[in-house]
Enzyme design. Structure first.
Site, short mmCIF file in Angstrom:
data_model
loop_
_atom_site.label_atom_id
_atom_site.label_comp_id
_atom_site.label_asym_id
_atom_site.label_seq_id
_atom_site.Cartn_x
_atom_site.Cartn_y
_atom_site.Cartn_z
N GLY A 46 0.99 -1.23 0.37
CA GLY A 46 0.27 -0.02 0.02
C GLY A 46 0.74 1.42 -0.04
O GLY A 46 0.70 1.42 0.62
N SER A 114 2.70 -7.14 -1.52
CA SER A 114 1.43 -5.91 -2.38
C SER A 114 2.16 -5.27 -2.81
O SER A 114 3.25 -5.61 -4.12
CB SER A 114 0.87 -6.22 -1.52
OG SER A 114 -0.16 -5.79 -1.69
N TRP A 115 2.23 -4.27 -3.12
CA TRP A 115 2.74 -3.55 -3.39
C TRP A 115 4.34 -2.93 -3.28
O TRP A 115 4.86 -1.74 -4.51
CB TRP A 115 2.12 -1.69 -2.79
CG TRP A 115 2.89 -0.20 -3.80
CD1 TRP A 115 3.93 0.24 -2.13
CD2 TRP A 115 3.27 -0.06 -4.26
NE1 TRP A 115 4.60 1.14 -3.13
CE2 TRP A 115 4.50 1.14 -4.12
CE3 TRP A 115 3.49 -0.28 -5.45
CZ2 TRP A 115 5.18 1.98 -4.88
CZ3 TRP A 115 3.93 1.12 -6.78
CH2 TRP A 115 4.84 1.81 -6.32
N ASP A 270 -6.09 -14.93 -2.89
CA ASP A 270 -5.81 -13.83 -2.57
C ASP A 270 -6.70 -13.10 -3.12
O ASP A 270 -6.48 -13.19 -4.47
CB ASP A 270 -4.50 -13.45 -2.36
CG ASP A 270 -3.48 -12.05 -2.57
OD1 ASP A 270 -4.30 -10.74 -2.33
OD2 ASP A 270 -3.18 -12.01 -2.19
N HIS A 298 -4.27 -12.72 1.32
CA HIS A 298 -2.85 -11.98 0.79
C HIS A 298 -2.37 -11.41 1.71
O HIS A 298 -1.18 -11.19 1.84
CB HIS A 298 -4.26 -10.39 0.60
CG HIS A 298 -3.33 -9.63 -0.31
ND1 HIS A 298 -2.41 -9.37 -1.24
CD2 HIS A 298 -3.30 -8.23 0.42
CE1 HIS A 298 -2.20 -7.94 -1.41
NE2 HIS A 298 -2.35 -7.32 0.03
#
Length: 318
Positions: A46, A114-115, A270, A298
């Site tokens: 994020g 993730s990001w 996810d 996730h």
């Protein structure tokens, strides 16, 4: 799965500070673990999310020298929720400055989810000789299909129709053709009440998609005002611009990093970063080890995902 690994015991940083990186930005960082240990940097997910104490607990503190930091505009970095001079390329340059000016190491392990997986790949492809190993979780390649999955009807909305309905309800029907732009207008509104309403709705949708079993407590954490504004403004900023990456750029860049040992830990269930991106990365880079966890979603904190990640850092500790 048996013999699940758990987080290492809590540790306090032995050093912390702020690193000025230009354009008025300063990054908050912490060094933890063994100052003589193997250097590793944790890249949080994020773009507006920030790093916390548990993120350094995925590494053996006796064997690792661990750097966690808050990216531009989020957490304890300053200025808060700033979009100016905040792109993938700026963050890649920040990571390299952290390596040279804060850690003072020639090479280090890079861990991102993730990001953070996007940023890990972008950094490694820009500086392939500075990375000893990669550990990736919940792969996000920033392709248009991945952005559409999250912010166009027919993707994650088909799994969470109730959450989607709440997400789009903030936007008048006539503006829903481009939700990213509609949210951007509200998140940058001069009316703070409009900003906060949009930020809470954006961040709540984030909370719905990233958690395998969303709970009221989890969603309440995502909608805490300060956190919600940073997550929503900065994440929307990146999504609107495709992460400042060309379509397929990270897959093409694999040729530069084939020599780097890599473990990918991906949750089968996810809903935020579905396994298709991890699979595409593995197909382009078969030398990278892909573990699809049948009992994982996730978040790194889910048992199957956590087990895979800590086993990976243990394997790369020497």
């Amino acid at each position: 799965m048996t013999d699940l690994r758990t987080l290492y015991a809590p540790i306090e940083p032995y050093e912390s500070g702020m690193l000025p990186v230009g354009n008025g930005h300063q990054l908050y960082w912490e060094k933890c673990g063994n100052p003589s240990g193997k250097p590793v940097v944790f890249l949080h997910g994020g773009p507006g999310g920030g790093a916390g104490p548990n993120h350094r607990r995925q590494f053996d503190p006796e064997r690792y020298n661990i750097l966690v930091f808050d990216q531009r505009g989020c957490g304890r970095s300053t200025p808060f929720a700033s979009l100016e001079a905040n792109t993938t390329q700026h963050l890649v340059a920040d990571i390299e400055r952290l390596r040279t000016e804060v850690m003072g190491c020639e090479r280090w392990q890079v861990f991102g989810g993730s990001w953070g997986s996007t940023l890990s790949l972008a950094y490694a492809e820009a500086h392939p000789d500075r990375v000893t190993e990669l550990v990736l979780r919940g792969v996000f390649l920033f392709g248009q299909s991945e952005v559409d999955w999250l912010y166009r009807e027919g993707g994650a909305s088909s799994i969470y129709p109730d959450g989607w309905e709440e997400f789009v309800s903030v936007i008048p029907e006539g503006e829903r053709g481009d939700l990213l732009e509609a949210y951007h207008r509200r998140l940058t509104s001069e009316d703070e009440a409009v900003q906060l309403q949009a930020a809470k709705a954006w961040s709540k949708w984030e909370g719905v998609t990233v958690t395998l079993l969303p709970s009221p407590e989890t969603l309440e954490d995502f909608t805490e005002p300060r956190k919600a504004i940073a997550v929503a403004r900065i994440e929307n900023h990146y999504m609107r611009h495709g992460g400042w990456l060309e379509e397929g750029q990270l897959l093409r860049g694999v040729e530069r990093i084939r020599h780097i040992p890599c473990i990918i830990v991906q949750g089968r269930h996810d809903s935020c970063t579905p396994p298709v991106a991890a699979w595409a990365l593995h197909r382009a880079w078969p030398e990278a080890e892909l573990q699809i966890m049948a009992d994982g979603g996730h978040l790194y904190s889910e048992p199957g995902i956590l087990d895979g990640l800590i086993r990976a850092t243990d394997r790369f500790a020497s």
